[in-house]
Enzyme design. Structure first.
Site, PDB file in Angstrom:
ATOM      1  N   ARG A   1       0.853  -1.179   0.000  1.00 24.03           N
ATOM      2  CA  ARG A   1       0.000   0.000   0.000  1.00 24.03           C
ATOM      3  C   ARG A   1       0.890   1.231   0.000  1.00 24.03           C
ATOM      4  NH1 ARG A   1      -3.130  -3.282  -1.229  1.00 24.03           N
ATOM      5  NH2 ARG A   1      -5.237  -3.716  -0.374  1.00 24.03           N
TER       6      ARG A   1
ATOM      7  N   GLU B   1      -4.130   6.787  -5.461  1.00 21.85           N
ATOM      8  CA  GLU B   1      -4.255   6.014  -6.687  1.00 21.85           C
ATOM      9  C   GLU B   1      -5.504   6.550  -7.398  1.00 21.85           C
ATOM     10  OE1 GLU B   1      -4.597   1.891  -5.563  1.00 21.85           O
ATOM     11  OE2 GLU B   1      -2.494   1.750  -5.033  1.00 21.85           O
TER      12      GLU B   1
ATOM     13  N   HIS C   1      -1.378  -0.456  -9.790  1.00 18.14           N
ATOM     14  CA  HIS C   1      -1.925  -1.456  -8.863  1.00 18.14           C
ATOM     15  C   HIS C   1      -2.413  -2.694  -9.620  1.00 18.14           C
ATOM     16  CE1 HIS C   1      -3.930  -1.813  -4.637  1.00 18.14           C
ATOM     17  NE2 HIS C   1      -3.386  -2.947  -5.028  1.00 18.14           N
TER      18      HIS C   1
END
Length: 326
Positions: free
Chosen positions: A237, A265, A284
């Site tokens: 993360r 993000e 991601h």
């Protein structure tokens, strides 16, 4: 789950197997538990098969679902939809986090091996020179033989990364407050403090969960401990890294990075991370992507088969473990 996810998650064979195990209407996909369709379904449901986009299963949902006994999650983290109400009710929960961990570990291992080969620096150098050069003399420190790799977090992914890196001639370091020296050695790594790991590693790869205690775990001071030319890999993360401090180190050219997660993000269009030549930036996607989604669906159906056969889940999620998992 998201309504458009079913066709990507379940291939025909897995969906057919699901239909054999359960009284199922494959066209009934819920992304909102407050609709009349949802209320009607919840009144009869015994097992929820969930994935990305599942709304929270709270007290109101449980009141509408008196027969609900289990949630089978065809994805990783359950924190977005499994509430305290589920644990109080004694709902059994399982997750395909182990299946989603596999592609993340593969992505990481590829990044480690290429980072130690100094791929980014050599690529830019070759692009600039466009002429013969003595690469052996210019990059004497490159390569994977006897390089040191630091793994932050013995999570499912961290353990799989260690397992996949073991056959290589690498010195593997591990930092995890829940793993002692004996357990680390059994995994194939040497347990060290986080400061020592950052200072000693050619590549540092983060696999710890996002928790209050892990916010900016890799901060300005620990980034400064890293060796010149070292690479930071983050597939966990973005909040685990002080991104401002990292951007300054990367802009100086002192460190390299492979970043699959950031804060936020998606990054703003003017973020320097998009353009820095010493950064691999991906959106991601280290986890299940494309055909890899089918593995998570198959894992969920395997768990449903165990439930239908009266057996315990192979990959249960336990309430007492949630506070220290992703």
């Amino acid at each position: 789950m998201h309504r458009d996810l079913v066709g990507r998650l379940f291939d025909d064979r897995t969906l057919a197997r699901l239909a054999e195990l359960a009284d199922l209407d494959p066209a009934r996909v819920l992304d909102d538990f407050t609709t009349q369709e949802a209320v009607t379904s919840l009144a009869e449901v015994e097992v929820i098969v969930s994935s990305w986009g599942c709304p929270p299963i709270d007290d109101a949902v449980l009141a509408a679902a008196p027969r609900l006994r289990a949630v089978v999650h065809a994805a990783g983290s359950i924190k977005h939809h499994i509430t305290d109400a589920c644990w109080r009710r004694g709902i059994r929960v399982t997750s395909a986090a182990w299946a989603n961990a596999l592609p993340v570990a593969e992505y990481t291992v590829a990044a480690v091996l290429l980072a130690n080969k100094q791929l980014l620096r050599i690529r830019e150098d070759y692009r600039s020179r466009r002429a013969p050069y003595d690469w052996q003399s210019g990059y004497r420190g490159a390569g994977n033989y006897r390089r040191t790799v630091g793994i932050v977090g013995a999570s499912r992914i961290g353990r799989r990364v260690i397992e996949l890196l073991r056959p290589h001639d690498l010195d593997l370091l591990l930092h995890d407050p829940y793993v002692d020296a004996v357990e680390a050695a059994r995994l194939g790594a040497r347990a060290v403090g986080l400061d020592e790991l950052c200072a000693a590693s050619d590549t540092v790869s983060i696999h710890a969960p996002e928790l209050p205690d892990t916010l900016h775990l890799i901060d300005r001071r620990r980034l400064a401990l890293m060796r010149d030319g070292a690479t930071l890999i983050n597939t966990s993360r973005g909040a685990l890294v002080d991104q401002g401090a990292l951007e300054r180190e990367l802009a100086s050219g002192r460190l390299d990075a492979v970043l699959d997660v950031t804060v936020p993000e998606v990054l703003p269009a003017d973020s320097p991370l998009y353009d820095l030549p010493n950064v691999v930036l991906t959106p991601h996607i280290a986890g299940s992507l494309g055909g890899e989604l089918h593995r998570m669906a198959a894992a969920a159906v395997d768990e449903l088969a165990r439930y239908a056969g009266g057996r315990p889940f192979a990959h249960p999620v336990l309430a007492e473990d949630v506070h220290r998992t992703a």
